[in-house]
Scaffold this active site. Structure first.
Site, PDB file in Angstrom:
ATOM      1  N   GLY A  89      25.394  -4.238 -20.284  1.00 58.65           N
ATOM      2  CA  GLY A  89      24.276  -3.801 -21.105  1.00 58.65           C
ATOM      3  C   GLY A  89      23.647  -2.512 -20.644  1.00 58.65           C
ATOM      4  N   GLY A 118      18.954  -0.160 -21.221  1.00 57.30           N
ATOM      5  CA  GLY A 118      20.173   0.339 -20.597  1.00 57.30           C
ATOM      6  C   GLY A 118      19.953   1.243 -19.409  1.00 57.30           C
ATOM      7  N   ARG A 175      35.161 -10.622 -13.659  1.00 61.61           N
ATOM      8  CA  ARG A 175      34.268 -11.646 -13.136  1.00 61.61           C
ATOM      9  C   ARG A 175      34.741 -13.029 -13.566  1.00 61.61           C
ATOM     10  NH1 ARG A 175      29.257  -8.286 -13.248  1.00 61.61           N
ATOM     11  NH2 ARG A 175      29.873  -6.290 -14.132  1.00 61.61           N
ATOM     12  N   ASP A 240      28.598 -14.336 -13.733  1.00 64.06           N
ATOM     13  CA  ASP A 240      28.902 -12.942 -14.057  1.00 64.06           C
ATOM     14  C   ASP A 240      28.738 -12.036 -12.844  1.00 64.06           C
ATOM     15  OD1 ASP A 240      26.119 -13.558 -14.343  1.00 64.06           O
ATOM     16  OD2 ASP A 240      25.799 -11.609 -15.263  1.00 64.06           O
TER      17      ASP A 240
END
Length: 468
Positions: A89, A118, A175, A240
């Site tokens: 993101g 971001g 991941r 993640d």
């Protein structure tokens, strides 16, 4: 000389549902804050003496030749709760260099940004730069920092803060959550392609999902044991943030302990102690169970897969305990374990807990005449030490083992906060000094003696925050 980066772009060969091609968002006035010249040389990057070009490239204003920028898709269990779609993101992968990813963090919105801007501010950027390079110097597998660039823009968090972009180098950004995203979508073809790619890139000797799972388990068990050996608390071990490569990734709410306590928590978002220091061994087993679940669809017999994967997961706690026990014994100078050694090391940790002894300084001082200074009850320590000294007489060079195992310097939380506060005002001297000191964490030099000091009460960092 123009900046030359020998890019490869193998990730784009995967199914395009695993990523979205996107460019970093240019910033107002990129200014280079820090650049890792030795790492650049290792990567074969040439022309790294042009400060302005470095700022443009690693600030996201100029796409270097050969790059193929993209944002990656992944999912995650975050604090145990399932989120089916996340992704980069606020990061863009420029490409790979000598098999390693170059990723810009804080480079603007992507298709996976959701409600975020971001961006990143200078504090988390410099924190990750310092801590990841310190971990590398400690010999612990980690992502690394290549560049930090101020953006000349402000971003809004609790207050208005100066923006920055970090260039992170990783063996890859695959991941556990990358596998989870495809498994949740029942994307068999995509999952198989990702598995084949991950094996080729990280585990070329592996030929099947069970072997892959066992190989990842081995690396993760080793990694967590190494974290604990230096008092490191990751703080956000979501799936993640668990890299298939076995590298430490994501230095958001991480911290190194000062006073030892097994259930120490720093992360401001960890309100239940899920990712406390001693809980990390349990959580990595949980994360590997999630990876196993994602791999089941790749096996021809799902019932047999569940049985075999379950055995591998159930064997992991014993593997972790064995590795941690060996690591802890080396910290007190013992390489050849005997009966009773575990009780000896455990009693030291309990005494450290009870008396609030500093984790790093206690182990670094073992074998000197200052070790007892870490304890309020010096007599209790000396009683333990007499037993310990008698035990290590049978060891070959126990003090050499301890010197090689116990760092003198760690990136202490209060020093990092002081460095960030100085950097916000434009003073990068504390950053440079920390980088110099932490590049040799086992060297006991008077030049950096002040960096060994635990925080005073008014310096104590009680919570660390995600690097948003």
């Amino acid at each position: 000389m123009a900046l030359q980066i020998p890019f490869e772009n193998t990730y784009v060969r995967l199914p395009d549902r695993l990523f979205t091609r996107t460019h970093p968002v240019p910033v107002k006035a990129p200014e280079l804050l820090a650049f890792n010249h030795p790492l650049a040389r290792d990567l074969g990057i040439s022309g790294d003496d042009d400060i302005e070009e470095l700022a443009r490239v690693f600030g996201g204003n100029e796409i270097p030749d050969g790059a193929d920028p993209l944002a990656q898709l992944y999912a995650a269990h975050q604090f145990g709760h399932w989120n089916p779609q996340l992704g980069d993101g606020r990061a863009v992968l420029l490409g790979e260099v000598k098999g390693r990813d170059l990723q810009l963090k804080g480079s603007g919105r992507t298709p996976y940004s959701r409600n975020g801007d971001g961006r990143a501010w200078v504090g988390p950027v410099l924190r990750e730069f310092v801590v990841s390079e310190a971990m590398h110097a400690l010999g612990i597998p980690t992502t690394r920092a290549l560049a930090a660039v101020a953006t000349g823009e402000t971003i809004q968090r609790e207050t208005t803060l100066p923006g920055a972009v970090l260039t992170r180098v990783a063996s890859s950004h695959i991941r556990v959550g990358t596998f989870q995203a495809l498994a949740a979508r029942q994307d068999q073809a995509g999952l198989q392609a990702l598995f084949d790619y991950a094996c080729e890139r990280h585990y070329p000797d592996v030929s099947d999902p069970l072997g892959f799972l066992k190989a990842v388990i081995a690396r993760q068990a080793s990694l967590v044991s190494q974290w604990m050996s230096v008092g490191f608390i990751h703080g956000v071990m979501n799936t993640d943030n668990c890299a298939i490569s076995g590298e430490t990734i994501d230095y958001g709410p991480c911290a190194f302990m000062d006073a030892y306590h097994p259930m120490k928590v720093f992360s401001s978002i960890d309100r239940t102690g899920r990712y406390a220091y001693a809980a990390q061994a349990d959580i990595i087993v949980w994360n590997m169970a999630q990876l196993a679940t994602a791999l089941v669809p790749l096996m021809p017999d799902s019932d047999l897969a569940v049985e075999e994967f379950t055995k591998a997961i159930h064997a992991m706690p014993d593997l972790l305990q064995e590795q941690w026990s060996q690591t802890l014994l080396r910290k007190i100078g013992i390489r050849n374990a005997r009966k009773g050694d575990s009780e000896l090391s455990a009693s030291l940790l309990q005494m450290m807990t009870d008396q609030g002894a500093d984790f790093t300084n206690t182990f670094a001082a073992l074998g000197t005449d200052t070790a007892q200074d870490q304890f309020v009850d010096r007599d209790a320590f000396e009683s333990w030490a007499r037993t310990w000294r008698n035990r290590i007489e049978a060891e070959d060079d126990p003090y050499g083992v301890m010197r090689a195992t116990n760092p003198v310097l760690i990136p202490r939380n209060h020093r990092i906060e002081q460095m960030i506060q100085a950097a916000v005002t434009g003073d990068m001297a504390p950053f440079s000094r920390l980088m110099q000191a932490l590049s040799a964490p086992f060297d006991d030099t008077s030049e950096f003696a002040d960096l060994r000091r635990p925080p005073l009460e008014n310096e104590r960092v009680r919570a660390t925050f995600c690097g948003t």
